[in-house]
Design a protein around this motif. Structure first.
Motif, PDB file in Angstrom:
ATOM      1  N   GLY A 491       0.817  -1.210   0.000  1.00 49.12           N
ATOM      2  CA  GLY A 491       0.000   0.000   0.000  1.00 49.12           C
ATOM      3  C   GLY A 491       0.847   1.256   0.000  1.00 49.12           C
ATOM      4  O   GLY A 491       0.542   2.237  -0.701  1.00 49.12           O
ATOM      5  N   ALA A 492       1.942   1.266   0.784  1.00 47.83           N
ATOM      6  CA  ALA A 492       2.832   2.429   0.836  1.00 47.83           C
ATOM      7  C   ALA A 492       3.509   2.654  -0.511  1.00 47.83           C
ATOM      8  O   ALA A 492       3.663   3.802  -0.957  1.00 47.83           O
ATOM      9  CB  ALA A 492       3.879   2.233   1.930  1.00 47.83           C
ATOM     10  N   LEU A 493       3.909   1.573  -1.176  1.00 52.77           N
ATOM     11  CA  LEU A 493       4.524   1.702  -2.507  1.00 52.77           C
ATOM     12  C   LEU A 493       3.528   2.267  -3.519  1.00 52.77           C
ATOM     13  O   LEU A 493       3.886   3.118  -4.352  1.00 52.77           O
ATOM     14  CB  LEU A 493       5.039   0.342  -2.977  1.00 52.77           C
ATOM     15  CG  LEU A 493       6.260  -0.223  -2.241  1.00 52.77           C
ATOM     16  CD1 LEU A 493       6.578  -1.633  -2.740  1.00 52.77           C
ATOM     17  CD2 LEU A 493       7.473   0.684  -2.437  1.00 52.77           C
ATOM     18  N   VAL A 494       2.295   1.806  -3.445  1.00 51.20           N
ATOM     19  CA  VAL A 494       1.266   2.310  -4.367  1.00 51.20           C
ATOM     20  C   VAL A 494       1.008   3.789  -4.110  1.00 51.20           C
ATOM     21  O   VAL A 494       0.916   4.592  -5.056  1.00 51.20           O
ATOM     22  CB  VAL A 494      -0.036   1.492  -4.212  1.00 51.20           C
ATOM     23  CG1 VAL A 494      -1.172   2.150  -5.006  1.00 51.20           C
ATOM     24  CG2 VAL A 494       0.172   0.065  -4.685  1.00 51.20           C
ATOM     25  N   ILE A 495       0.899   4.175  -2.833  1.00 52.10           N
ATOM     26  CA  ILE A 495       0.688   5.593  -2.496  1.00 52.10           C
ATOM     27  C   ILE A 495       1.849   6.437  -3.009  1.00 52.10           C
ATOM     28  O   ILE A 495       1.649   7.549  -3.533  1.00 52.10           O
ATOM     29  CB  ILE A 495       0.530   5.766  -0.970  1.00 52.10           C
ATOM     30  CG1 ILE A 495      -0.795   5.190  -0.487  1.00 52.10           C
ATOM     31  CG2 ILE A 495       0.625   7.248  -0.578  1.00 52.10           C
ATOM     32  CD1 ILE A 495      -2.014   5.925  -0.981  1.00 52.10           C
TER      33      ILE A 495
END
Length: 530
Positions: A491-495
Motif C-alpha cells: 500500500g505504501a509503494l502504491v501511495i
C-alpha cells in the motif's frame, strides 16, 4: 604584548570544500536520519510494550523540559560557532580562542545552574506532574540522568565544532550512525536481560554521550590544534557580544517551545499520564518526517545566499518557488500515506493500543504538517533579509494564543478524551493558519514579491494531496481486506507511485523533474541521438 598560540602538530584532518563534499555531507546526513527513523520505528513499540504508554510519555516530556532550559543558552550558542569560525578562517587564532574559552566557561556556569534548579524540581516532581505511583522513582531517576546528560553536553558541545569549521559533517554523521547503533544495542540488552525500568533510556543516553564526546575530542585535537581553552582567554564582553547577536534567536526558540513544545506538559497537567503517553507516540512519526524535510530544505540555502548577495531577486524567487514545488511534491507521499494507511500502520506498529485514537490524532497532526513541509525553504528568508524580529514576534503571539486557548478549554471541558483532541486540534488549526497566511505572505513581502506568490503553490500541494488520498482510499476499499505488514508495504509503494504521478502533473514542471534527477538523485541525463 599579545598572546600567541603555539601549534605543536599539523592538522591531520583538512577542510574540504566543493560540490563532492556537499554531496558527501548530504548522503551521510540522509543515512544518519534514516537510521534514526528506523531506530525510532522499532524501539518505540518495544519500549511501550515493556513499560506502557504512560511511562513512555515521560521520556518525551523530560526531553521537552530539557528543551525549555535551552532558552538560557540559545542566544550564546546559536552565534558562538559563527564567531569562532570567522576568526579561525581569518587566521586570528588568539581571538578565536577568546570566543571559544568564553563560550565554554559561560556554558559550564550555566550547566551548574541548570543542574541545581532541575535537581530541586526533580525532588518534588510528583507534586508538580501527574505520575503513576508505581513509576515515581523511575521517572525521577530518568529526569536526573537526562538533566546530567544535558549539562554534560552543554559543557562539552564545543568539541564537535571542528566538523562545522572544516566542513566535515560526514565525520559527525558517521559518528551519529555508530552511536545510534551502539545506543540501540545497549537498550536491547538492558530491556532484554534485566527487569524493565524507564531510567535505562537515560542511563544509555549518558553512556553514549560520554563515548561520543571522547570521539569528538579526538577529532577536535586532530583538526584544530590551534584551539586552546584557557581561563585567561575568558572575556565577559565576548559573551555579551555573542548573546547580543543571538538575542532574536532566543525569541525564535521561545516561540518554537510555545507552539510545539508544551503539548505534552499541558496534557500531563490537565488530562493525565496515559493520554500524555498516547500523544507522545503520535508525535514521534510526524516530527521525524519534519526533521527530514528541514534537512532537505537546507540544501537550497547556499544558492539563496548567492542570489541575494548578487541582488538577483528573479533567480532567488525562482529558486524558492522551485523549492516549494519539489518539497511539496515529496510532502504528499508521507502525508497521504498517514491519511490513507495510518489505521493499518498503527494496528501493526502498536498492537494492544487504541488504534483508532492513535490514527485520529495523527491525522489531525499531519494536517498542519502538510502545510509546513513544503515551506522549509522559506524560513531562511527571514535570516537572509535580517527580518527575524518580526517573524519571531508573530510566532510568539501564535504560541501564546495556543497556550491560553488550551488552558481555558481544559478548565471548561470535563471529558479527558475531548480534552486530548482539543489540544491537538488547536495546535493543528493554528499551525495551518500560520503556514497558510503569515509565512507565505510575509516572506513575499520582505522579498518585494506579490503577496500570493507562494500561497498559491501551497494550495496546489493541498489539492494534490486530496486527489492522492481520494485515489488511495478507493484502492484501499477494493484491495486491502486484511491487515499485515505485506499489505502495508504494498500500500505504501502504491501511495508513493500515485503521489509522484499526480504531483508530476499538478505541481512539478519539466525543469523541476530535471532538477530532482540531476541535483537531488544525482542521475545524469543521457541524450540519445538518432
Amino acid at each position: 604584548m599579545g598572546e600567541t598560540i603555539k601549534v605543536t602538530s599539523q592538522t591531520k584532518v583538512s577542510m574540504r570544500t566543493g560540490r563532492k563534499q556537499t554531496i558527501l555531507n548530504m548522503v551521510s546526513s540522509f543515512i544518519s536520519q534514516l537510521l534514526s527513523l528506523g531506530i525510532s520505528f522499532f524501539l518505540t513499540p518495544y519500549i511501550v510494550s515493556k513499560l506502557g504508554a504512560a511511562a513512555y510519555g515521560f521520556f518525551g516530556l523530560s526531553n521537552n523540559i530539557i528543551g525549555y532550559t535551552a532558552l538560557l543558552t540559545v542566544a550564546l550558542n546559536s552565534m558562538s560557532g559563527r564567531f569562532i569560525a570567522v576568526e579561525y578562517h581569518k587566521g586570528e587564532y588568539v581571538e578565536a580562542n577568546r570566543y571559544l574559552s568564553s563560550t565554554v566557561l559561560a556554558n559550564c556556569c550555566m550547566a551548574i545552574f541548570i543542574v541545581l534548579v532541575l535537581g530541586i524540581i526533580t525532588l518534588f516532581l510528583e507534586q508538580i506532574l501527574n505520575i503513576p505511583q508505581d513509576i515515581v522513582l523511575d521517572v525521577k531517576f530518568l529526569f536526573t540522568l537526562l538533566f546530567v546528560n544535558s549539562a554534560f553536553g552543554l559543557c562539552t558541545g564545543v568539541f564537535g565544532m571542528p566538523m562545522f569549521i572544516k566542513n566535515r559533517y560526514d565525520i559527525s554523521n558517521t559518528m551519529g550512525v555508530c552511536m545510534n547503533i551502539f545506543r540501540v544495542t545497549l537498550i536491547i540488552i538492558a530491556y532484554g536481560f534485566f527487569p524493565a525500568h524507564l531510567w535505562y533510556i537515560g542511563a544509555v543516553g549518558l553512556i553514549v554521550s560520554i563515548i561520543h564526546t571522547a570521539w569528538c575530542y579526538y577529532f577536535y585535537c586532530k583538526m584544530v590544534p590551534e584551539f586552546a581553552i584557557r581561563l585567561s582567554f575568558f572575556q565577559a564582553r565576548k559573551v555579551w557580544e555573542m548573546v547580543r547577536e543571538g538575542a532574536w534567536n532566543l525569541l525564535s526558540q521561545f516561540s518554537s517551545i510555545l507552539n510545539q513544545g508544551l503539548e505534552l506538559l499541558l496534557a500531563n497537567l490537565f488530562i493525565g499520564a496515559y493520554y500524555m503517553g498516547i500523544l507522545s507516540i503520535t508525535k514521534s512519526l510526524p516530527f521525524v518526517i519534519l526533521g527530514i524535510f528541514a534537512g532537505l530544505g537546507c540544501n537550497f540555502h547556499p544558492e539563496c545566499v548567492k542570489y541575494y548577495a548578487e541582488g538577483n531577486m528573479d533567480s532567488l524567487r525562482n529558486l524558492l518557488i522551485k523549492g516549494i514545488r519539489i518539497l511539496g511534491a515529496l510532502a504528499v507521499i508521507p502525508c497521504a500515506g498517514v491519511f490513507v494507511l495510518g489505521d493499518l500502520f498503527y494496528s501493526l506498529w502498536m498492537p494492544g493500543q487504541n488504534t483508532n485514537l492513535l490514527y485520529g490524532l495523527s491525522v489531525i497532526t499531519m494536517a498542519w504538517i502538510l502545510t509546513t513541509l513544503p515551506t522549509q525553504t522559506l524560513w531562511y528568508i527571514f535570516t537572509l533579509t535580517k527580518t527575524v524580529k518580526k517573524s519571531s514576534i508573530v510566532l510568539v503571539r501564535y504560541g501564546i494564543a495556543f497556550v491560553v486557548t488550551v488552558i481555558i478549554a481544559m478548565l471548561l471541558i470535563e471529558d479527558d478524551l475531548t480534552k486530548l483532541y482539543f489540544v491537538v486540534s488547536v495546535q493543528s488549526i493554528l499551525g495551518i493558519i500560520r503556514f497558510m497566511t503569515f509565512l507565505p505572505s510575509y516572506s513575499s513581502k520582505v522579498l518585494g514579491l506579490p503577496r500570493y506568490t507562494f500561497l498559491k503553490l501551497l494550495v496546489g500541494v493541498i489539492y494534490t494531496c486530496a486527489i492522492v488520498c481520494g485515489i488511495g482510499f478507493l484502492l484501499k476499499y477494493f484491495f486491502i481486506h486484511e491487515y499485515s505488514w505485506f499489505t502495508l508495504v504494498i500500500g505504501a509503494l502504491v501511495i508513493t507511485l500515485v503521489s509522484l504521478g499526480v504531483s508530476s502533473l499538478t505541481i512539478l514542471t519539466k525543469t523541476d523533474r530535471d532538477f530532482i534527477l540531476t541535483r537531488i538523485l544525482k542521475i545524469k541525463k543521457i541524450r540519445i541521438s538518432a
